[in-house]
Motif scaffolding. Structure first.
Motif, PDB file in Angstrom:
ATOM      1  N   LEU A  34      -4.168   2.315 -35.383  1.00 18.77           N
ATOM      2  CA  LEU A  34      -4.454   3.654 -35.889  1.00 18.77           C
ATOM      3  C   LEU A  34      -4.252   3.740 -37.397  1.00 18.77           C
ATOM      4  O   LEU A  34      -4.950   4.486 -38.088  1.00 18.77           O
ATOM      5  CB  LEU A  34      -3.557   4.676 -35.186  1.00 18.77           C
ATOM      6  CG  LEU A  34      -3.858   4.903 -33.706  1.00 18.77           C
ATOM      7  CD1 LEU A  34      -2.697   5.613 -33.025  1.00 18.77           C
ATOM      8  CD2 LEU A  34      -5.150   5.693 -33.531  1.00 18.77           C
ATOM      9  N   ALA A  35      -3.310   2.973 -37.916  1.00 14.04           N
ATOM     10  CA  ALA A  35      -2.989   3.038 -39.344  1.00 14.04           C
ATOM     11  C   ALA A  35      -3.753   2.030 -40.182  1.00 14.04           C
ATOM     12  O   ALA A  35      -3.593   2.002 -41.409  1.00 14.04           O
ATOM     13  CB  ALA A  35      -1.484   2.819 -39.540  1.00 14.04           C
ATOM     14  N   ARG A  36      -4.616   1.241 -39.566  1.00 13.25           N
ATOM     15  CA  ARG A  36      -5.213   0.095 -40.262  1.00 13.25           C
ATOM     16  C   ARG A  36      -5.968   0.487 -41.522  1.00 13.25           C
ATOM     17  O   ARG A  36      -5.944  -0.231 -42.507  1.00 13.25           O
ATOM     18  CB  ARG A  36      -6.139  -0.655 -39.295  1.00 13.25           C
ATOM     19  CG  ARG A  36      -6.687  -1.957 -39.876  1.00 13.25           C
ATOM     20  CD  ARG A  36      -7.235  -2.839 -38.773  1.00 13.25           C
ATOM     21  NE  ARG A  36      -6.151  -3.332 -37.949  1.00 13.25           N
ATOM     22  CZ  ARG A  36      -6.178  -3.379 -36.624  1.00 13.25           C
ATOM     23  NH1 ARG A  36      -7.238  -2.943 -35.973  1.00 13.25           N
ATOM     24  NH2 ARG A  36      -5.170  -3.857 -35.946  1.00 13.25           N
ATOM     25  N   ALA A  61       3.554  -0.125 -30.495  1.00 10.25           N
ATOM     26  CA  ALA A  61       3.511  -0.616 -31.869  1.00 10.25           C
ATOM     27  C   ALA A  61       2.123  -1.144 -32.221  1.00 10.25           C
ATOM     28  O   ALA A  61       1.646  -0.969 -33.356  1.00 10.25           O
ATOM     29  CB  ALA A  61       4.564  -1.705 -32.071  1.00 10.25           C
ATOM     30  N   GLU A  62       1.447  -1.770 -31.261  1.00 10.04           N
ATOM     31  CA  GLU A  62       0.066  -2.206 -31.495  1.00 10.04           C
ATOM     32  C   GLU A  62      -0.848  -1.005 -31.716  1.00 10.04           C
ATOM     33  O   GLU A  62      -1.744  -1.043 -32.575  1.00 10.04           O
ATOM     34  CB  GLU A  62      -0.436  -3.027 -30.314  1.00 10.04           C
ATOM     35  CG  GLU A  62       0.186  -4.401 -30.170  1.00 10.04           C
ATOM     36  CD  GLU A  62      -0.478  -5.199 -29.066  1.00 10.04           C
ATOM     37  OE1 GLU A  62      -1.704  -5.435 -29.162  1.00 10.04           O
ATOM     38  OE2 GLU A  62       0.212  -5.584 -28.109  1.00 10.04           O
ATOM     39  N   VAL A  80      -0.869   8.664 -36.025  1.00  5.21           N
ATOM     40  CA  VAL A  80       0.237   7.794 -36.414  1.00  5.21           C
ATOM     41  C   VAL A  80       1.568   8.536 -36.310  1.00  5.21           C
ATOM     42  O   VAL A  80       2.573   7.989 -35.833  1.00  5.21           O
ATOM     43  CB  VAL A  80       0.018   7.248 -37.840  1.00  5.21           C
ATOM     44  CG1 VAL A  80       1.300   6.629 -38.397  1.00  5.21           C
ATOM     45  CG2 VAL A  80      -1.110   6.219 -37.847  1.00  5.21           C
ATOM     46  N   THR A  81       1.585   9.788 -36.740  1.00 11.74           N
ATOM     47  CA  THR A  81       2.818  10.570 -36.648  1.00 11.74           C
ATOM     48  C   THR A  81       3.272  10.710 -35.199  1.00 11.74           C
ATOM     49  O   THR A  81       4.459  10.548 -34.878  1.00 11.74           O
ATOM     50  CB  THR A  81       2.609  11.965 -37.261  1.00 11.74           C
ATOM     51  OG1 THR A  81       2.306  11.813 -38.657  1.00 11.74           O
ATOM     52  CG2 THR A  81       3.856  12.827 -37.113  1.00 11.74           C
ATOM     53  N   THR A  91     -16.276  -4.981 -29.952  1.00 10.20           N
ATOM     54  CA  THR A  91     -15.408  -5.317 -31.061  1.00 10.20           C
ATOM     55  C   THR A  91     -13.972  -5.100 -30.673  1.00 10.20           C
ATOM     56  O   THR A  91     -13.659  -4.601 -29.611  1.00 10.20           O
ATOM     57  CB  THR A  91     -15.743  -4.434 -32.272  1.00 10.20           C
ATOM     58  OG1 THR A  91     -15.571  -3.068 -31.885  1.00 10.20           O
ATOM     59  CG2 THR A  91     -17.172  -4.666 -32.709  1.00 10.20           C
ATOM     60  N   GLY A  92     -13.074  -5.480 -31.577  1.00  4.76           N
ATOM     61  CA  GLY A  92     -11.654  -5.280 -31.335  1.00  4.76           C
ATOM     62  C   GLY A  92     -11.282  -3.824 -31.486  1.00  4.76           C
ATOM     63  O   GLY A  92     -12.131  -2.961 -31.648  1.00  4.76           O
ATOM     64  N   PRO A  93      -9.981  -3.524 -31.443  1.00  9.00           N
ATOM     65  CA  PRO A  93      -9.556  -2.131 -31.461  1.00  9.00           C
ATOM     66  C   PRO A  93     -10.112  -1.309 -32.602  1.00  9.00           C
ATOM     67  O   PRO A  93     -10.508  -0.181 -32.405  1.00  9.00           O
ATOM     68  CB  PRO A  93      -8.036  -2.250 -31.536  1.00  9.00           C
ATOM     69  CG  PRO A  93      -7.737  -3.544 -30.880  1.00  9.00           C
ATOM     70  CD  PRO A  93      -8.875  -4.444 -31.246  1.00  9.00           C
ATOM     71  N   ASP A  94     -10.205  -1.849 -33.800  1.00 10.31           N
ATOM     72  CA  ASP A  94     -10.672  -1.019 -34.908  1.00 10.31           C
ATOM     73  C   ASP A  94     -10.956  -1.884 -36.118  1.00 10.31           C
ATOM     74  O   ASP A  94     -10.312  -1.782 -37.147  1.00 10.31           O
ATOM     75  CB  ASP A  94      -9.607   0.027 -35.256  1.00 10.31           C
ATOM     76  CG  ASP A  94     -10.180   1.132 -36.138  1.00 10.31           C
ATOM     77  OD1 ASP A  94     -11.384   1.375 -36.064  1.00 10.31           O
ATOM     78  OD2 ASP A  94      -9.402   1.736 -36.884  1.00 10.31           O
TER      79      ASP A  94
END
Length: 337
Positions: free
Chosen positions: A79-81, A73-74, A47-48, A23-26
């Motif tokens: 991570l924030a998705r 940025a990716e 994210v921080t 699968t893709g990153p997340d």
């Protein structure tokens, strides 16, 4: 380093012929359809740390750093998705002068490329430290992002491996391995058998120069990792899989250029093997798998493979260093000597 002798035909999926399904990153269900995410504290921490890294890149706005910053940025977006909308968005990677949320008050301002490289390494360390507490899917993402950060740090001049919890496979009692984890480690062992065979072909076609020395080093590294997986499997009472009689190469290797391509291909495939291994094994074993993922990503770059934002979990059609050609017959003695 002597290449293997004549081998019978065998195609070992992941490494030398077939692409891996991943699968893709997340990816997952829409955020509104999900239950509360137990990974949320870990995601927010990641994210921080990534925001601080973005701010450091913005403090050194140069064209050379732009591609690295875009990959960070990716990372932030992946991570924030699944976080709630209250999480501040990352600054645009294409907006000149944009700034990320400020790093913590104790962070020192980054003023040189060397300091940026060290921050990439420390960010990788932070991600690795959270592997054990993360869900399998998030652990896989964190390991991939940490591998990418290590590649960035190396590109910026910092070759120090990120410090992490004990990554030796023996650090985990063998009794803790589930049958599924045993199967996953058997797959990693099989991939190392194939890599060792492939490097035998690589070394035979390189001139006696630094590249051949690099191939010898990589060959020895893969032998050491093969031995580690064999010891682990023996410790849990499993019989380690033996090397196959032969492996089908993904393309003909007749000169040094093709040998270099094969080395990049092998290491790129191994990033997928080890990203998947991170998600498949118990928490205590994840750092060892993440270390293997990082080393494969670094070796792949050294052999000329394209840099990827998410080593091991990119779309395989774009993660391969070259378009995958049609399979060819197993190597003959003339092809490997």
């Amino acid at each position: 380093m002597q290449p293997p002798s004549r081998r019978t035909f065998l195609a070992l999926g992941l490494l030398l012929t077939a692409t891996a399904c991943t699968t893709g990153p997340d990816r997952g269900a829409p955020a509104e359809a999900r239950r509360p995410d137990p990974d949320e504290p870990l995601r927010r921490r990641a994210v921080t740390a990534t925001d601080a890294l973005l701010a450091a890149y913005d403090a050194l706005p140069t064209a050379q750093l732009g591609p690295l910053r875009a990959e960070v940025a990716e990372h932030r977006a992946a991570l924030a998705r699944t976080l709630t909308p209250s999480t501040p968005p990352a600054p645009s990677a294409t907006t000149p002068g944009a700034t990320a949320p400020a790093p913590t008050a104790t962070a020192s301002p980054v003023t040189t490329t060397a300091e940026l490289a060290a921050l990439e390494r420390r960010t990788a360390q932070a991600h690795l430290a959270d592997l054990g507490a993360a869900s399998p899917q998030l652990a896989r993402l964190l390991a991939s992002v940490a591998a990418s950060a290590a590649v960035h740090a190396t590109a910026l001049g910092d070759t120090t491996p990120p410090a992490a919890p004990d990554s030796s496979p023996s650090a985990t009692p063998s009794a803790a391995l589930t049958p599924e984890a045993v199967t996953a480690f058997q797959g990693a062992l099989n991939a190392e058998h194939a890599a060792i065979y492939g490097y035998g072909v690589v070394g035979a076609k390189l001139p006696d120069d630094q590249q051949r020395a690099d191939a010898r080093t990589a060959y020895a590294d893969h032998q050491a990792r093969r031995d580690a997986w064999q010891r682990l499997l023996t410790g849990v009472g499993a019989t380690p899989g033996a090397a196959a009689a032969g492996y089908q190469l993904p393309f003909a290797v007749t000169d040094a250029a093709a040998a270099t391509r094969l080395a990049a291909h092998i290491e790129t495939r191994l990033t997928t093997v080890y990203a998947d291994l991170v998600a498949a094994v118990p928490a205590q074993q994840r750092t060892a798998a993440a270390d293997a993922l990082r080393e494969a990503a670094l070796h792949a770059r050294r052999w000329g493979a394209p840099r990827r934002a998410f080593p091991g979990i990119d779309d395989q059609a774009t993660a391969s260093p070259t378009p995958a050609p049609a399979p060819t017959p197993a190597p003959t003695p003339s092809a490997t000597s």
